[in-house]
Design a protein around this motif. Sequence first.
Motif, PDB file in Angstrom:
ATOM      1  N   ASP A  66       0.835  -1.205   0.000  1.00  0.00           N
ATOM      2  CA  ASP A  66       0.000   0.000   0.000  1.00  0.00           C
ATOM      3  C   ASP A  66       0.871   1.256   0.000  1.00  0.00           C
ATOM      4  O   ASP A  66       0.606   2.216  -0.735  1.00  0.00           O
ATOM      5  CB  ASP A  66      -0.915   0.029   1.228  1.00  0.00           C
ATOM      6  N   MET A  67       1.900   1.243   0.829  1.00  0.00           N
ATOM      7  CA  MET A  67       2.788   2.402   0.934  1.00  0.00           C
ATOM      8  C   MET A  67       3.491   2.669  -0.396  1.00  0.00           C
ATOM      9  O   MET A  67       3.609   3.815  -0.833  1.00  0.00           O
ATOM     10  CB  MET A  67       3.803   2.165   2.055  1.00  0.00           C
ATOM     11  N   LYS A  68       3.923   1.599  -1.031  1.00  0.00           N
ATOM     12  CA  LYS A  68       4.589   1.747  -2.325  1.00  0.00           C
ATOM     13  C   LYS A  68       3.642   2.315  -3.379  1.00  0.00           C
ATOM     14  O   LYS A  68       3.995   3.236  -4.128  1.00  0.00           O
ATOM     15  CB  LYS A  68       5.136   0.391  -2.780  1.00  0.00           C
ATOM     16  N   GLN A  72       3.928   5.937  -5.288  1.00  0.00           N
ATOM     17  CA  GLN A  72       4.020   6.015  -6.749  1.00  0.00           C
ATOM     18  C   GLN A  72       2.936   6.918  -7.327  1.00  0.00           C
ATOM     19  O   GLN A  72       3.208   7.725  -8.218  1.00  0.00           O
ATOM     20  CB  GLN A  72       3.927   4.612  -7.349  1.00  0.00           C
ATOM     21  N   ASN A  73       1.718   6.797  -6.817  1.00  0.00           N
ATOM     22  CA  ASN A  73       0.619   7.633  -7.309  1.00  0.00           C
ATOM     23  C   ASN A  73       0.853   9.105  -6.993  1.00  0.00           C
ATOM     24  O   ASN A  73       0.562   9.989  -7.804  1.00  0.00           O
ATOM     25  CB  ASN A  73      -0.710   7.170  -6.719  1.00  0.00           C
ATOM     26  N   ALA A  74       1.393   9.351  -5.788  1.00  0.00           N
ATOM     27  CA  ALA A  74       1.639  10.743  -5.395  1.00  0.00           C
ATOM     28  C   ALA A  74       2.688  11.388  -6.279  1.00  0.00           C
ATOM     29  O   ALA A  74       2.537  12.538  -6.708  1.00  0.00           O
ATOM     30  CB  ALA A  74       2.079  10.794  -3.934  1.00  0.00           C
ATOM     31  N   TYR A  93       1.456   8.399   2.214  1.00  0.00           N
ATOM     32  CA  TYR A  93       0.570   7.387   2.806  1.00  0.00           C
ATOM     33  C   TYR A  93       0.092   7.829   4.180  1.00  0.00           C
ATOM     34  O   TYR A  93      -1.059   7.583   4.553  1.00  0.00           O
ATOM     35  CB  TYR A  93       1.268   6.022   2.881  1.00  0.00           C
ATOM     36  N   PHE A  94       0.940   8.525   4.948  1.00  0.00           N
ATOM     37  CA  PHE A  94       0.488   9.026   6.239  1.00  0.00           C
ATOM     38  C   PHE A  94      -0.555  10.123   6.054  1.00  0.00           C
ATOM     39  O   PHE A  94      -1.524  10.207   6.818  1.00  0.00           O
ATOM     40  CB  PHE A  94       1.668   9.554   7.059  1.00  0.00           C
ATOM     41  N   VAL A 106      -2.894   2.438  13.504  1.00  0.00           N
ATOM     42  CA  VAL A 106      -1.921   1.346  13.435  1.00  0.00           C
ATOM     43  C   VAL A 106      -1.741   0.943  11.986  1.00  0.00           C
ATOM     44  O   VAL A 106      -2.717   0.762  11.256  1.00  0.00           O
ATOM     45  CB  VAL A 106      -2.380   0.123  14.261  1.00  0.00           C
ATOM     46  N   TYR A 107      -0.488   0.836  11.571  1.00  0.00           N
ATOM     47  CA  TYR A 107      -0.175   0.272  10.269  1.00  0.00           C
ATOM     48  C   TYR A 107       0.894  -0.801  10.458  1.00  0.00           C
ATOM     49  O   TYR A 107       1.420  -0.976  11.577  1.00  0.00           O
ATOM     50  CB  TYR A 107       0.266   1.362   9.276  1.00  0.00           C
TER      51      TYR A 107
END
Length: 520
Positions: A66-68, A72-74, A93-94, A106-107
């Motif tokens: 998800d973070m990746k 990438q989208n950002a 992501y944050f 929590v992640y």
Amino acid sequence: MSSGFICYQIYWASSMDTAALLTLTLFLLIVYRVYCILSPKPTKQMMQCQGILGPYPKLLLGNLLDMKKITQNASKNHNFPVTHNLEPRFFPYFVQWKKAYGKSFVYWLGSEAVLYVQQPELLQEIASSGSLNWGRPAFLKNDRYPLFGNGLIMAEDQDWLHQRRIVGQALTAEKVKGLFATVMEASLPVVNKWSRRVMEGGQSGVEIEVDGDLENITTHVISKLLFGSSYEKGFVILAKLRALQQALFKSIRLVGVPGSRFISRVGNRKAWKLGKEVNVLIMEIINARLESNTTGLGDDLLGLLLKEVRHGKGLTMQDVVDECKTLLLAGQETTKLSLTWTLMLLALNPHWQQRVREEVKEITRGADPDVDMLSKMKIMTMVLNESMRLYPPVAYTVRQAKQDLHVGNLKIPKGMSVFINIVGMHEDPDTWARDDVYEFKPERFSNGESSKRNSGFMPFGFGGRVCIGEKMARMEQRAILSMIISKFTFSISPNYTHSPSFLLSIMPSNGMQLLFALVD
């Protein structure tokens, strides 16, 4: 066929079935046990009961994918403007998860649960819950072992206390005052070199890429503190540490994934190789010191560390090597980068540049500063604080609960890590109670308050593990900046591209180019 042979076949088949069944049962039990250990479900449910939600993790990988994807989208959908708003650039992501779950959630990094925290009051509770109740997560220590080993940043429990005590002996207020002469010794040649370049270049302004020279100054200072007369070797070691940092943080790292320690090591042989080369270089300095000093070991920081080894006080030679690596990189990089960003901000804000210049001139009466003058530079301190708010030396810090802890109204289970997003804290409008958090406004520190009072300002960390070199860093910042700003005016070069990057610290991707002219 005899009945005995048939019975034997039946017995043999039955035995094989029993063995296969037992093997399968054992395998399933192991799989179930591993699932229970690695499954995020129990921890997730426990935190949900306390009102703490978060993105749904995948087994083994957690939220890494998800973070990746969000990152990438950002980067694909946004051309980042010239802005001091760094969080969407470094931690998109944050930003997304805070909108969905609030400022505590929590992640998961692999199988490791991480509690994201951004409320100053909760950080105060963590800071007051005891330094020894918190450590560094094993997955973080493993990931950065080639760079820091078991140095002060990563050390735990009594090792940490022991190392901090030794380093503290070299960084008392009196010792820091004594280092002022070293700062001036390193700064004067650079300032004189810039003066010659400006005079040769005429009145239109001469472009200077400042970060390289600032690195030379700060490397000189920290190397002198560590190695004394062998300080020049610190430049060679730091160059390898820089290459190691690049190799480590630009490699594919499955942080928190079970077995990733071994995967990363195989996949990033360059970083581990550089780590060993750095160790060898430091050991050469140590061996030379041991061979040339039969009684004393020197009064620099290396000498203090070696005395602990000689007297059997709990330090190993590898601990000494790790401490040298840690202090050389951390002690040099944070000061260099804070000054680099401060010069940029003053170049963009000539009004504040002039105010700092006038203050320095008034206090020094046109001469070079002495160490006692630095504490009187209030406007400069405001500017430096605001610079470190917008571009903190360290973007985040992580702690891990070493036992079940109650922090405020939260129960944090043993083994859960807590991520403190310093960039996010410094840009939080709720914390700063203003709508101009992305702007350079040193006046917010005019009376020493702002959110220093509620732990919203933490450029050097927080709690018991706050950076032990803060006093030294602040002395260096003021001394070097006062030398530069009293001699030069400066503005942004048209060749400068604002592209902050994030490895371990926040740095300009393509250098910091400024146009310099002599002060009238």
